[in-house]
Design an enzyme around this catalytic site. Structure first.
Site, PDB file in Angstrom:
ATOM      1  N   LYS A  67       0.753  -1.340   0.151  1.00 55.12           N
ATOM      2  CA  LYS A  67       0.031  -0.083  -0.111  1.00 55.12           C
ATOM      3  C   LYS A  67       0.796   1.218   0.023  1.00 55.12           C
ATOM      4  O   LYS A  67       1.606   1.453   0.966  1.00 55.12           O
ATOM      5  CB  LYS A  67      -1.023   0.021   1.252  1.00 55.12           C
ATOM      6  CG  LYS A  67      -1.614   1.245   1.260  1.00 55.12           C
ATOM      7  CD  LYS A  67      -2.716   1.129   2.213  1.00 55.12           C
ATOM      8  CE  LYS A  67      -3.704   2.528   2.523  1.00 55.12           C
ATOM      9  NZ  LYS A  67      -4.473   2.404   3.674  1.00 55.12           N
ATOM     10  N   LYS A 116      -2.276  -1.541  -3.906  1.00 57.14           N
ATOM     11  CA  LYS A 116      -3.027  -0.508  -3.608  1.00 57.14           C
ATOM     12  C   LYS A 116      -2.090   0.895  -3.786  1.00 57.14           C
ATOM     13  O   LYS A 116      -1.363   0.889  -2.987  1.00 57.14           O
ATOM     14  CB  LYS A 116      -3.551  -0.492  -2.158  1.00 57.14           C
ATOM     15  CG  LYS A 116      -4.501   0.410  -1.820  1.00 57.14           C
ATOM     16  CD  LYS A 116      -5.157   0.071  -0.328  1.00 57.14           C
ATOM     17  CE  LYS A 116      -5.908   0.741   0.282  1.00 57.14           C
ATOM     18  NZ  LYS A 116      -6.334   0.161   1.441  1.00 57.14           N
TER      19      LYS A 116
END
Ligand code: PBG
Length: 325
Positions: A195, A248
């Site tokens: 992320k 992400k």
């Protein structure tokens, strides 16, 4: 002569040789659940996305079932925030109540939908950081047990899966241990492994009211410049017992998705985040892009890059367009 155009001559031929087949069952729709009653409040920076109160969730649950999508990911917006984000792990917090309400709707309709609970503190802390602070620093190891408590509260409420997204080191192992000790040995963990500290989360922070009050998230989320390090994050979560790995955001990180695909045997998810959604919506509303074709191209790109599933705010629209075809 080699003529690659031969297999492109008709729609049926193109379907026959298509290397990527996306379908709605591989999509996960994020839902923002707000404390309070009778709320269906539009998120201004995400046209078509709403915050729902628990009593209004049936509407979106029914829409997800009708669209035939695979799952939902829940984010809670509590009425009160505090320093330790206690709303995240309260047994009667907004997410546990939402999980129970969705479970009950699914029972009534005799249908299934994978309920995934995001596990993070940022929506619940007064300072907006993803862990507890000490001297202005996010304290990794003090934050871990709070994540474990949250994951347990969600599992007890009936979540099918938990998805830690705070990028605390060791969070997957910590949650795995807590779940196992409480008897939830069968509850999988989707790890938001790679992320990145991204500008594309902007609209989500409006939706969840979770922007950090001071500083940024670069001390725990990944540096956008680092690809090899992303692979280390993914490998670490796999070793800690993650069942599904996630990259992400998606669009600016397809190289990471591809590299992850080549290295792991685990199912791979990609999060098509709020800012990516907002860009498409804004351009479509201005008449600058064909929304349907654009979304279709983006979804296809995720699957082509190697994702097995996509978490996306476009899920309901995309599934409906597919059905109508
Ligand atoms: C943190 C979390 C965020 C997103 C998912 N989980 C926000 C952040 O890290 O600031 C962003 C998702 C999106 O932009 O759609 N709990």
């Amino acid at each position: 002569m080699q003529r690659l155009r031969r297999l492109r001559r008709s729609a049926t031929l193109r379907d026959l040789v298509a290397e990527t087949r996306a379908d709605a069952s591989a999509l996960i729709y994020p839902v923002f659940v707000a404390d309070g009653t009778d709320i269906k409040q539009p998120v201004p920076s995400m046209p078509g996305v709403y915050r729902y109160s628990v009593d209004r969730l049936n509407e979106v649950v029914d829409a997800m079932l009708d669209a035939g999508i695979g799952g939902t990911m829940l984010f809670g917006i509590p009425a009160h925030k505090d320093k330790t984000g206690s709303g995240a792990y309260a047994e009667d917090g907004v997410v546990p109540r939402a999980i129970r309400a969705i479970r009950s709707r699914l029972r009534d309709r005799k249908r299934e939908l994978v309920i995934i609970a995001d596990v993070c503190l940022c929506e619940y802390t007064s300072h907006g950081h993803c862990g507890v602070l000490s001297d202005g620093e996010v304290e990794n190891d003090l934050s871990l047990p709070l994540h474990a408590r949250a994951a347990l509260a969600y599992a007890r409420a009936g979540a099918d899966m938990v998805a830690p997204s705070s990028m605390m080191d060791g969070v997957v192992a910590c949650i795995r241990k807590a779940l196992d000790e409480a008897g939830f040995t069968g509850t999988p963990i989707m790890a938001c492994s790679a992320k990145f500290a991204s500008a594309f989360y902007g609209p989500f922070r409006d939706a969840a009211d979770s922007a950090p009050q001071s500083g940024d998230r670069k001390g725990y989320q990944m540096d956008v410049r680092n690809g090899r390090e992303a692979l280390r994050e993914l490998a670490a979560d796999e070793a800690e017992g993650a069942d599904i790995l996630m990259v992400k955001p998606g669009l600016a990180f397809l190289d990471i998705v591809r590299r992850a695909r080549e290295r792991t045997g685990l199912p791979l998810a990609v999060y098509n985040v709020s800012g990516e959604y907002a860009m498409v919506k804004a351009a479509a509303q201005a008449g600058w892009l064909d929304e349907r074709r654009t979304v279709d191209e983006i979804m296809t790109a995720f699957f082509r890059a190697g994702a097995d599933m996509v978490i996306t705010y476009h899920a309901l629209d995309w599934a409906a367009w597919r059905k109508a075809q």
